[in-house]
Scaffold this motif. Sequence first.
Motif, mmCIF file in Angstrom:
data_model
loop_
_atom_site.group_PDB
_atom_site.id
_atom_site.type_symbol
_atom_site.label_atom_id
_atom_site.label_comp_id
_atom_site.label_asym_id
_atom_site.label_seq_id
_atom_site.Cartn_x
_atom_site.Cartn_y
_atom_site.Cartn_z
ATOM 1 N N UNK A 147 0.813 -1.217 0.000
ATOM 2 C CA UNK A 147 0.000 0.000 0.000
ATOM 3 C C UNK A 147 0.855 1.280 0.000
ATOM 4 N N UNK A 148 2.048 1.317 0.646
ATOM 5 C CA UNK A 148 2.829 2.561 0.576
ATOM 6 C C UNK A 148 3.262 2.906 -0.851
ATOM 7 N N UNK A 149 3.564 1.879 -1.656
ATOM 8 C CA UNK A 149 3.923 2.126 -3.045
ATOM 9 C C UNK A 149 2.735 2.704 -3.809
ATOM 10 N N UNK A 150 1.541 2.170 -3.542
ATOM 11 C CA UNK A 150 0.338 2.707 -4.175
ATOM 12 C C UNK A 150 0.133 4.157 -3.750
ATOM 13 N N UNK A 151 0.324 4.428 -2.466
ATOM 14 C CA UNK A 151 0.165 5.801 -1.968
ATOM 15 C C UNK A 151 1.113 6.746 -2.689
ATOM 16 N N UNK A 152 2.341 6.310 -2.872
ATOM 17 C CA UNK A 152 3.323 7.130 -3.590
ATOM 18 C C UNK A 152 2.898 7.343 -5.038
ATOM 19 N N UNK A 153 2.390 6.286 -5.675
ATOM 20 C CA UNK A 153 1.917 6.404 -7.059
ATOM 21 C C UNK A 153 0.744 7.374 -7.177
#
Length: 242
Positions: free
Chosen positions: A159-165
Amino acid sequence: MAAQWQGPRKYFFHIKQAVAANWYDLAYWLGFDDSDTGNIAGRNRDDRSCCMDLLQEWLSKNGEAATTEVLMEALANASLQEVLKGLKTKYPELAALQVTQSPNAGQPSSGQPQRASQVQPQSGSRGQPQLAAGGPSNNAEVELTPYFNIIAKNMGVQWPQLASNLGLPFTQIQAIKQENSNNCWMCCQEILHTWFYSNGTQATLDALIQAVRDTDHQDVVDMLEIKQFELQKNTSGSPSHS
């Protein structure tokens, strides 16, 4: 330009953080009985998760009747004035909202006072308070909710990668992680709603699917596209068969 009603979901993450262990009192004033709260408590591991579950359940059960005004009245009746004060400080559009308390406020165990889910909204054309312009509409939020649930259920620790995206800054991602005790489902829901309310009309399904695709989570992309196909099919006017 007329102000758009963004719906009460905008305030859920602040409320669940501030209400925490007092969610039982809020549940009463939202019209939930002991069996309802027992079920909620049984499927969640902490008070904040219970509170979020409660708010989501209330919104699902009441639809358009689940207004911001009704939710604010429930908070007032549950003697959660500090939560109300915090909301009005964080969200200036709520400052002018008038909240009427029940005569039995703060005493949920005595008698059968009128609960928040039974209060008839009084302001606006459908009882909805007029909030700040520029945000996405409540209809857009409702349309994206099924996709949010799929992502939150299946994204897991990425989820942190999605948040960054989705454009959330690192410091905000870290704060969300800390606030939600690294609960992936809760973290994912929060970053999705933060993105939604931060991007207005640019918070589209296409943009969301692309952000998921950029995490290399093709399985979740497939689920989202299947859901999109199903919902489009259901709204195309195809006759149903019993």
